[in-house]
Scaffold this active site. Sequence first.
Site, PDB file in Angstrom:
ATOM      1  N   LYS A   1     -12.018  -4.503  -6.435  1.00  0.00           N
ATOM      2  CA  LYS A   1     -13.128  -3.547  -6.236  1.00  0.00           C
ATOM      3  C   LYS A   1     -13.232  -2.707  -7.508  1.00  0.00           C
ATOM      4  O   LYS A   1     -12.226  -2.266  -8.061  1.00  0.00           O
ATOM      5  CB  LYS A   1     -12.808  -2.654  -5.045  1.00  0.00           C
ATOM      6  CG  LYS A   1     -13.826  -1.542  -4.826  1.00  0.00           C
ATOM      7  CD  LYS A   1     -13.824  -1.061  -3.406  1.00  0.00           C
ATOM      8  CE  LYS A   1     -12.684  -0.084  -3.139  1.00  0.00           C
ATOM      9  NZ  LYS A   1     -12.672   0.338  -1.731  1.00  0.00           N
TER      10      LYS A   1
ATOM     11  N   ASP B   1       0.853  -1.206   0.000  1.00  0.00           N
ATOM     12  CA  ASP B   1       0.000   0.000   0.000  1.00  0.00           C
ATOM     13  C   ASP B   1       0.876   1.239   0.000  1.00  0.00           C
ATOM     14  O   ASP B   1       2.077   1.170   0.327  1.00  0.00           O
ATOM     15  CB  ASP B   1      -0.898   0.011   1.244  1.00  0.00           C
ATOM     16  CG  ASP B   1      -2.080   0.946   1.087  1.00  0.00           C
ATOM     17  OD1 ASP B   1      -3.218   0.438   0.956  1.00  0.00           O
ATOM     18  OD2 ASP B   1      -1.886   2.188   1.091  1.00  0.00           O
TER      19      ASP B   1
ATOM     20  N   ASP C   1       3.800   2.216  -4.425  1.00  0.00           N
ATOM     21  CA  ASP C   1       2.682   2.540  -5.321  1.00  0.00           C
ATOM     22  C   ASP C   1       2.490   1.344  -6.259  1.00  0.00           C
ATOM     23  O   ASP C   1       3.446   0.930  -6.933  1.00  0.00           O
ATOM     24  CB  ASP C   1       3.046   3.805  -6.111  1.00  0.00           C
ATOM     25  CG  ASP C   1       1.952   4.235  -7.065  1.00  0.00           C
ATOM     26  OD1 ASP C   1       1.004   3.445  -7.260  1.00  0.00           O
ATOM     27  OD2 ASP C   1       2.046   5.350  -7.612  1.00  0.00           O
TER      28      ASP C   1
HETATM   29  C1  LIG Z   1     -10.119   1.008   1.112  1.00  0.00           C
HETATM   30  S1  LIG Z   1      -8.468   1.022   1.475  1.00  0.00           S
HETATM   31  C2  LIG Z   1      -8.064  -0.606   1.497  1.00  0.00           C
HETATM   32  C3  LIG Z   1      -8.521  -1.294   2.742  1.00  0.00           C
HETATM   33  C4  LIG Z   1      -7.966  -2.665   2.910  1.00  0.00           C
HETATM   34  N1  LIG Z   1      -8.437  -3.561   1.952  1.00  0.00           N
HETATM   35  C5  LIG Z   1      -8.251  -3.209   4.263  1.00  0.00           C
HETATM   36  O1  LIG Z   1      -8.929  -4.156   4.369  1.00  0.00           O
HETATM   37  O2  LIG Z   1      -7.773  -2.646   5.253  1.00  0.00           O
HETATM   38  C6  LIG Z   1      -7.749   1.619   0.005  1.00  0.00           C
HETATM   39  C7  LIG Z   1      -6.282   1.735   0.053  1.00  0.00           C
HETATM   40  O3  LIG Z   1      -5.796   1.860  -1.247  1.00  0.00           O
HETATM   41  C8  LIG Z   1      -4.573   2.518  -1.138  1.00  0.00           C
HETATM   42  N2  LIG Z   1      -4.087   2.996  -2.435  1.00  0.00           N
HETATM   43  C9  LIG Z   1      -4.675   3.862  -3.261  1.00  0.00           C
HETATM   44  N3  LIG Z   1      -3.903   4.054  -4.364  1.00  0.00           N
HETATM   45  C10 LIG Z   1      -2.833   3.266  -4.236  1.00  0.00           C
HETATM   46  C11 LIG Z   1      -1.715   3.012  -5.058  1.00  0.00           C
HETATM   47  N4  LIG Z   1      -1.556   3.628  -6.196  1.00  0.00           N
HETATM   48  N5  LIG Z   1      -0.817   2.160  -4.610  1.00  0.00           N
HETATM   49  C12 LIG Z   1      -0.969   1.541  -3.430  1.00  0.00           C
HETATM   50  N6  LIG Z   1      -2.018   1.725  -2.641  1.00  0.00           N
HETATM   51  C13 LIG Z   1      -2.933   2.585  -3.020  1.00  0.00           C
HETATM   52  C14 LIG Z   1      -4.844   3.622  -0.172  1.00  0.00           C
HETATM   53  O4  LIG Z   1      -3.676   4.069   0.458  1.00  0.00           O
HETATM   54  C15 LIG Z   1      -5.787   2.926   0.790  1.00  0.00           C
HETATM   55  O5  LIG Z   1      -5.140   2.540   1.957  1.00  0.00           O
END
Ligand SMILES: C[S@@+](CC[C@H](N)C(=O)[O-])C[C@H]1O[C@@H](n2cnc3c(N)ncnc32)[C@H](O)[C@@H]1O
Length: 862
Positions: free
Chosen positions: A159, A78, A94
């Site tokens: 998702k 993440d 990322d």
């Molecule tokens: C809804 S949360 C995920 C929750 C996770 N599935 C859990 O159960 O705890 C979405 C996550 O996607 C991450 N995110 C968004 N864009 C990203 C990227 N380009 N690379 C890595 N992570 C990313 C955000 O930092 C965020 O923590």
Amino acid sequence: MGKSQKKFGKGRLDHYYRLAKEKGYRARAAFKILQINQKYDHFLEKSKVVIDLCAAPGSWCQVASALCPANSLIIGVDLAPIKPIPKVITFVEDITSSKCRAQLRQHLKTWKADCVLHDGAPNVGTAWVQDAFTQSELVLQSLKLATEFLMPGGNFVTKVFRSKDYNNLLWVFNQLFNKVDATKPPASRNVSAEIFVVCRGYKAPKKIDPKFLDPRSVFEDLTDPTPNFEAKVFNPEKKKRKRDGYEDGDYLQHKMMSVLDFITNVDPIASLGGMSELTWDVPTVNKDEKSPAEEEDDEEEPSEPKPTPKTEEELKQDLRLVRKLPDTTTEIKEAIKDLKVLGKKDFRGLLKWRLKCRLALGIDSAVKEPTPEPEDPTKDMTEDEKIEYELQTMEEREASRLKRERRRKNEQKTKEITRMQLGMLNPVDIGIEAAQVGSDQLFSLKEVEKSGQIDTLAKGKMNMLAVHEDKKKEVTEIEIGEDPLQDADRLEDELDNMYTKFRERRAEADAKYRMKRLRDEILDEEWNGIEEKPETAESDDDDDDGIIFDEGYQSSDDGEKSDSEEGEPKARKLLTNLDDSKAKINGLSKQAHNFFKQDVFKDVAGLDESDSDDDEAINKIVALRSKQKPSAKASADAQDDVENAPKKTSFEVVKGRKPKNEDSWNTDSDSDEEEPDDKANVDIITAEAMTLAHQIALKEKSKADIIDDSYNRYSMRDRDGLPTWFLDDEDRFSKPVKPITAEAAAAIQSKLRALNARPIKKVMEAQARKKMKATRRITRMRKKSDLIIEDPNKSEKEKAEAIQKLMRKATKKSPKTEVKLVVAKGKNRGIHGRPGGVKGRYKMVDPRMKKEMRALKRNAKK
Ligand SMILES: C[S@@+](CC[C@H](N)C(=O)[O-])C[C@H]1O[C@@H](n2cnc3c(N)ncnc32)[C@H](O)[C@@H]1O
């Protein structure tokens, strides 16, 4: 924080939030993957290598750690750091970067993943469209990683947001996986546009088309595959933002085309829409290549021979020719330099110019083939037949002209009626407007002259005014056709019909209006003076005027059968019908006869007949007045006095009884007992009626005054041939203003107050029932006590005791049956019928009601 619940953007911290806390999950999202896993065959339990993309704060990793077999490899990545989770490797990166891919490769070594999870949600906080688009890109990126690290048959859970890209994504998933299902687990909030796509059975193709994973090709606007050049040309102002980048293989923004190409091209609109500039360059000669349009042409007409392509020199010549054309103005030359800034008008000009150039270049032939002249149908006809034919065509032309005219008028009428229904006009205005519609025709002297009706009009009393000169000119333009007077009549008829329909509709919806109309129909007779035969006269009531009859009220005229006797109650009419106005009475017309019945002619010899009639009416008033005491019986006086009044005039009309004692004007009320019903049958409910009653009682108004009052401008109103809507309006607003005295108004007010204070019918009935029961009980007791008293076997003491016992028993109140209140909650919620375990009388109450009752009691105690 206390007990109150904390709120976040998406609402309350719900059930899953609390459950997650309870179970030690870092986010409520844990339940989403738990539910998905349950629904899809517990794939996590079978996964030895799991990659969780966008894993922070790590609840999915927690679930994976709990469900996957022991010694499984679980990697979470993440942008945000994830607190360590047992059995889970996490790192910050990322997922769209190559570093992420490298790190994953490093951790996986030679292994392949059984499952790739992706719950990424970029929280960019911009517009929804932008949000969804970035999410879709993230999904595609995660798919890219999945295709790289998944083992054949592996699963990918992601998702997705339901945006316009959703279907495109699904299409790509379907290319790479055997089974693709979209699901929304219960833990996912309904308000959220998120949906989870579960892709099972990775096909692991040897080579994947890069387009499948390229956002530009996956998310390209599929809805508009063929650009609408026409729209671009004719609506150049409405520019569409190009989100998809440039077309494949076409990375130029400034596109140019030779003027000659534009002229010779079969689709000039496409050229104008797609190009930025038309140049004076010589088009490149390519004998092999054909434009798509030409190819299409080839397909359509394969047999037609194509002209041999021009040489460069010929093309140059053509260009020079076009340049020198007078139609190639400086304006055109400027316009073609920048097509993107042109407007509709400029494009039209360019298209016209193109046609002229084509003519000049000989591409289009100027002289079009002459359209074959329609054959003269009269060619072979004889002279007579020709005349016949001409007449027929003239008639047809005339008929179609009239039809057009009629249609126009009907449209106008419909418009007016719609306006009336919308309340924009009142019917009078419609009448005026309607008359104006055909005013030319209605007042067209010319037309009248032609139809021979001028003589008839000249015989009339009114002189026709000369039509204004201008008007005359207009009139002469009106050709002979349908009778204009008929037109006006038809218009009137239609308006009448519409009004009748309007009344019917209103009557359907409004019961009060229905009743009023019913009464009006009964009363809808013209005032024709005092009727000749009072003994056959029927009474007239008018609710507007406020005197109400009891239903059983009947005429006491000798020998006359009452309404009730005859079965159906008859309409009580005081007024006579105009229809038989031609009938002669004593050699006079009915109207003349009524006229001479007036007081003024009372003593004139030869009019005895009318005197007797008049006297009879007057005697009725006298007789009734004699029965009443001045003030208390005013209402009854009014009843009889007003009997002879015309409908809807200055006083109320009620049916009276025929006096028994004709000389009793001043006598005492000795007949009160004989006819006690008179008062009971009449009620005065309006201040106007009460005022009149007072005036009569106080002798402020005599019979002559009342009769005089009846001859007013409203009583002799001519209703003949007038439209219903007009008469309705007149009846509503054009009526005499009746005087009201303060005393009369006060009397009516107090009467109404008393009426309002009366208990309602139901209460009265209940009270009467109670009284009746009590009376019955007393009668029974009396009988029993009589028996006791008469019993010879009892001593006086015993009798007294027995009666006392009887009294006690009678007066003893039966204990009130207790009503059990059952609260409709728990097992009793929403049940029908008797709740379980409840005996005797019961009442269902809701908890709130109970609380409110308690609160009321509490408040009462305070
Ligand atoms: C809804 S949360 C995920 C929750 C996770 N599935 C859990 O159960 O705890 C979405 C996550 O996607 C991450 N995110 C968004 N864009 C990203 C990227 N380009 N690379 C890595 N992570 C990313 C955000 O930092 C965020 O923590």
